[in-house]
Design a protein around this motif. Structure first.
Motif, mmCIF file in Angstrom:
data_model
loop_
_atom_site.group_PDB
_atom_site.id
_atom_site.type_symbol
_atom_site.label_atom_id
_atom_site.label_comp_id
_atom_site.label_asym_id
_atom_site.label_seq_id
_atom_site.Cartn_x
_atom_site.Cartn_y
_atom_site.Cartn_z
ATOM 1 N N GLU C 132 -47.278 -29.616 -78.498
ATOM 2 C CA GLU C 132 -47.579 -30.978 -78.956
ATOM 3 C C GLU C 132 -46.591 -31.442 -80.016
ATOM 4 N N ILE C 133 -46.243 -30.523 -80.915
ATOM 5 C CA ILE C 133 -45.360 -30.904 -82.020
ATOM 6 C C ILE C 133 -43.976 -31.272 -81.488
ATOM 7 N N SER C 136 -44.005 -34.641 -79.614
ATOM 8 C CA SER C 136 -43.989 -35.816 -80.498
ATOM 9 C C SER C 136 -42.647 -35.971 -81.169
ATOM 10 N N GLY C 137 -42.026 -34.845 -81.526
ATOM 11 C CA GLY C 137 -40.734 -34.902 -82.202
ATOM 12 C C GLY C 137 -39.689 -35.582 -81.333
ATOM 13 N N GLU C 139 -40.353 -37.563 -78.765
ATOM 14 C CA GLU C 139 -40.776 -38.953 -78.545
ATOM 15 C C GLU C 139 -40.429 -39.844 -79.727
ATOM 16 N N ALA C 140 -40.317 -39.227 -80.906
ATOM 17 C CA ALA C 140 -40.093 -40.028 -82.107
ATOM 18 C C ALA C 140 -38.686 -40.600 -82.175
ATOM 19 N N VAL C 141 -37.754 -39.976 -81.470
ATOM 20 C CA VAL C 141 -36.363 -40.450 -81.541
ATOM 21 C C VAL C 141 -36.150 -41.502 -80.456
ATOM 22 N N PRO C 142 -35.806 -42.724 -80.840
ATOM 23 C CA PRO C 142 -35.662 -43.777 -79.839
ATOM 24 C C PRO C 142 -34.468 -43.519 -78.924
ATOM 25 N N VAL C 171 -38.401 -34.331 -88.076
ATOM 26 C CA VAL C 171 -39.706 -34.958 -87.914
ATOM 27 C C VAL C 171 -40.775 -33.889 -87.689
#
Lengths: 288, 252, 248
Positions: C132-133, C136-137, C139-142, C171
């Motif tokens: 999960e971490i 998300s990490g 996914e956080a970078v556009p 992140v």
């Protein structure tokens, strides 16, 4: 918490992850996230494993279902015992932790430092080690004013579990108090409230809403941690399951059905609490 | 140090003498002096970071001063033996961010301090609280929570809350800065009514029109000192210091 | 050094404080062994849980619905059941399914030892959180950041290596650290399946020497110091590389 730029340097996932890390730090461990699907899967595993075990066992042996039914009353007693331990540990830990958390923002440096140290100490110690510590070092009875109070194993285990709860509640309280804008302290002070009045009438009532979700998360963590008491020999549900399994001749095919059966109970108990926590969290986020 | 008894109404009600205040290495007030007579309306203007808000907070003993003297009705504020309760009964303060207690209704916000701190009779306080909320034109909003009120309404509750302590001096710290332009007026009207009733007011504000109309005396602060002061007619018409000129030029 | 050890013998004789692991070389070896078993178990689990996390995060981006569902089911299971139950499950249920093999001394032994089972179980436990971490990490970078890197002349691999992953890692770090700290604490559960880690060897020593208070106190201090050091170091690291304006 808010970003100072409108440009998407990082997408919302970054903020979510940061928020998650912050919450985990507050309750001192991973927060369980129960969904209905989780319960459905447990039920499926239970049915399939019981079916498989039944097919393996053949006609000569008692059916898995009847074995499980036979032992259910005993196991359920053990489960109730787990819940009792969780209630007591939560109550004790919360009371002590609330006090410790308030001391963490004391104006007296020694009180502040001392309560911080105690909080960090019990947050960093593994739960199982604290459990061992209390099991072996607490006396089997205490004498208060000539009255002898016996301390059975489960009381000691409860005490051992309440220590990490205390430390994490302390962090929750401190975090909540510090999240209240300083303007609240200032305006209360300008209205001549003293520190105690400000804390009890202005700050803490506002904290309750914010503390409730992490406190409930902590309770879910604690409830699952009560099975640790089996390692130190308290006859709670996990211990009893082990005994039942060996009484049934150590049949390994019973392992999965029994464990998933017990986990299903935990799920049925924790799921409503988890749902409520999520709802409270959303409610809280919308309100502010 | 308490010479409260010797204070008479013809002396300044607030007397600030050579006040210095530092936050760490940063000196935000570098020797400020000003006097306020009873019933005066004083407006303090100046660029952000010039120490205006800190000065108000010092008068209320919310922040301690490093040097100098502040006297309210003859009572030294910069005194470790100060009875803060007595001081805060005399001095009311209204904040930029309203700082209402979000878990209490408008009425409870007004009632809280007199009941809790002054231990006054609850029914009497309640009657007074209703009257105060009526005075700030919030009749009918008594059971509303701050979250249900507009910014202007919240700020007027905050004014009523301060008035409930029956202060002799009111401090207003940029009370309209966080408001929508439409709601600024309703708050200013409330303050004007207070001033016209004879309340001593110290305002830190960016509302120049309001200051010009209402103030008895204007002060301009910059970088921790009072650069210029005078009655509003002179102050606005022909500022003497170049810094004042520049500031007024930018803002008017 | 001998004098140092002898002092503890003297301490025992004089005060009754029995710190056997100082003056008794056998206990000392056990204690040191236990300490390093704990560290080693943590490191092994850290390594494998990271791999599980990376693979899992990659699989979660799969186009196949069932792949995603299985990964999701895995996360759900390990996130919501007590790790002790997970360990029992691996050791007793799966351990019994594997065939027994002949050891070098000719005995029939389980194919995998206790340590291995503990490592597997804890890696899967910690790995579930890592999936999960990491997800998300990333996914956080556009996407635009990678595009920007490519427009500056980076190729696809370089843009991942030098821009996307370092940013994603920053992140992720606070959440990863929580997971690591939790993992180190959870290694104590290996006691339940008789892995000779710190808690287990301490138990052996106090059973032999009946010095429970001394051993308990030692154990508590050791763990608090170990975890405290880890938390402190990780926070410093986090602060050093955090992305300004994000997180706390």
């Amino acid at each position: 918490m808010s970003s100072t730029t409108d440009l998407p340097v990082l997408l919302p996932a970054a903020q979510r992850l940061a928020e998650r890390a912050r919450r985990e730090r507050e309750v001192g461990g991973p927060i369980p996230r129960l969904t209905a699907r989780h319960g459905a899967w447990l039920a499926v595993i239970l049915v399939f494993s019981a079916g498989a075990a039944g097919a393996q066992a053949g006609a000569a042996q008692e059916s898995v279902l009847s074995i499980m039914l036979k032992w259910t009353p005993l196991l359920f007693q053990g489960f109730i015992f787990n819940l009792a331990i969780s209630f007591l540990a939560m109550a004790g830990g919360t009371a002590a932790g609330a006090l410790l958390g308030i001391w963490q923002i004391s104006l007296l440096p020694p009180v502040r430092a001392g309560s911080w140290l105690v909080t960090q100490f019990f947050r960093n110690a593994p739960w199982l080690v604290l459990l061992f510590f209390c099991m072996f070092l607490l006396p089997f009875q205490v004498e208060i004013f000539g009255v002898v109070i016996p301390l059975p194993d489960w009381i000691k285990a409860t005490f051992g579990l309440s220590l990490p709860v205390m430390a994490n509640v302390s962090e929750i309280v401190r975090g909540a108090i510090q999240s209240i804008p300083s303007g609240q302290w200032e305006s209360a002070e300008s209205l001549a409230f003293n520190r105690r009045q400000t804390l009890w009438q202005i700050i803490l009532p506002q904290c309750v809403k914010r503390m409730l979700p992490p406190w409930m998360n902590l309770y879910a963590i604690l409830t699952m941690a009560t099975v640790l008491a089996s390692v130190v020999g308290v006859s709670e549900v996990m211990t009893l399951t082990g005994q039942v399994l060996s009484a049934e001749g150590g049949r390994t095919d019973l392992l999965v059905p029994f464990y998933s059966y017990i986990l299903l109970w935990f799920f049925i108990y924790c799921y409503p609490i988890a749902r409520l926590t999520v709802r409270l969290e959303r409610h809280f986020v919308v309100k502010t | 140090m308490t010479d409260t008894q010797t204070w008479t109404a013809d002396q300044p009600i607030v007397r600030i003498t050579d006040v210095h205040k530092s936050f760490g290495a940063v000196e935000v007030l570098k020797g400020v002096s000003l006097d306020v007579m009873k019933g005066d309306v004083i407006c303090i203007i100046g660029p952000s970071g010039s120490g205006k808000s800190t000065l108000l907070r010092c008068i209320n003993a919310l922040v301690p001063i490093n040097k100098g003297s502040i006297r309210v009705e003859g009572q030294e504020v910069h005194d470790p033996k100060l009875n803060k309760l007595e001081l805060r009964k005399k001095v009311g303060m209204v904040f930029q961010q309203y700082n209402l207690f979000p878990h209490k209704t408008a009425l409870q916000n007004v009632m809280m301090a007199p009941v809790t701190v002054l231990k006054q009779n609850k029914t009497e306080v309640e009657a007074r609280a209703y009257a105060l909320l009526k005075k700030v034109r919030l009749e009918g909003k008594e059971p509303s929570y701050p979250g249900e009120l507009s910014g202007g309404q919240q700020q007027r509750v905050a004014i009523a809350r301060s008035l409930a302590m029956n202060p002799d001096v009111m401090l207003f710290d940029e009370v309209t800065a966080a408001l929508d332009p439409e709601t600024v007026k309703e708050v200013l009207v409330t303050i004007r009514e207070l001033a016209e009733e004879g309340m001593t007011c110290l305002l830190v504000t960016h509302e120049m029109g309001f200051a010009r109309e209402l103030a008895d005396h204007m002060y301009f602060t910059d970088r921790g000192v009072i650069v210029e002061h005078g009655p509003p007619e002179d102050f606005f018409a022909n500022p003497k210091d170049p810094r004042t000129k520049e500031f007024l030029g930018q803002i008017l | 050094m001998e004098g140092f050890f002898a002092w503890f013998q003297w301490l025992y004789d004089e005060t009754g404080i029995n710190l056997t692991y100082f003056y008794d070389s056998f206990d000392r070896a056990r204690m040191i062994g236990g300490f390093f078993t704990t560290i080693w178990l943590s490191l092994v689990c850290l390594f494998f849980s990271s791999i599980i996390g990376i693979v899992g995060a990659w699989l979660q981006g799969s186009r196949l619905v069932w792949t995603r569902r299985i990964v999701q089911g895995y996360i759900q299971f390990f996130r919501n059941t007590p790790p002790l139950v997970q360990m029992y499950f691996f050791f007793f249920a799966l351990g019994n399914l594997l065939p027994r093999v002949k050891s070098e001394f000719g005995f029939m032994e389980p194919m995998l030892g206790n340590f291995t089972w503990a490592a597997i179980s804890l890696s899967f436990f910690a790995g579930a959180f890592n999936v999960e971490i990491f997800r998300s990490g990333i996914e956080a970078v556009p996407e635009s950041t990678r595009e920007a890197a490519e427009s500056l002349g980076y190729n696809r691999l370089q843009s991942y290596l030098y821009v996307v992953l370092p940013l994603a890692f920053r992140v992720c770090l606070p959440a990863l650290n929580n997971n690591l700290v939790n993992l180190v604490k959870t290694t104590t559960l290996a006691y339940a399946i008789a892995v000779p880690e710190l808690l287990y060897v301490s138990n052996q020593i106090w059973s032999d020497s009946v010095n429970v208070p001394e051993m308990m106190t030692t154990l508590l201090i050791l763990y608090v110091a170990l975890v405290g050091l880890l938390v402190w170091a990780m926070h410093r690291w986090e602060r050093a590389i955090r992305v300004p304006g994000y997180g706390t």
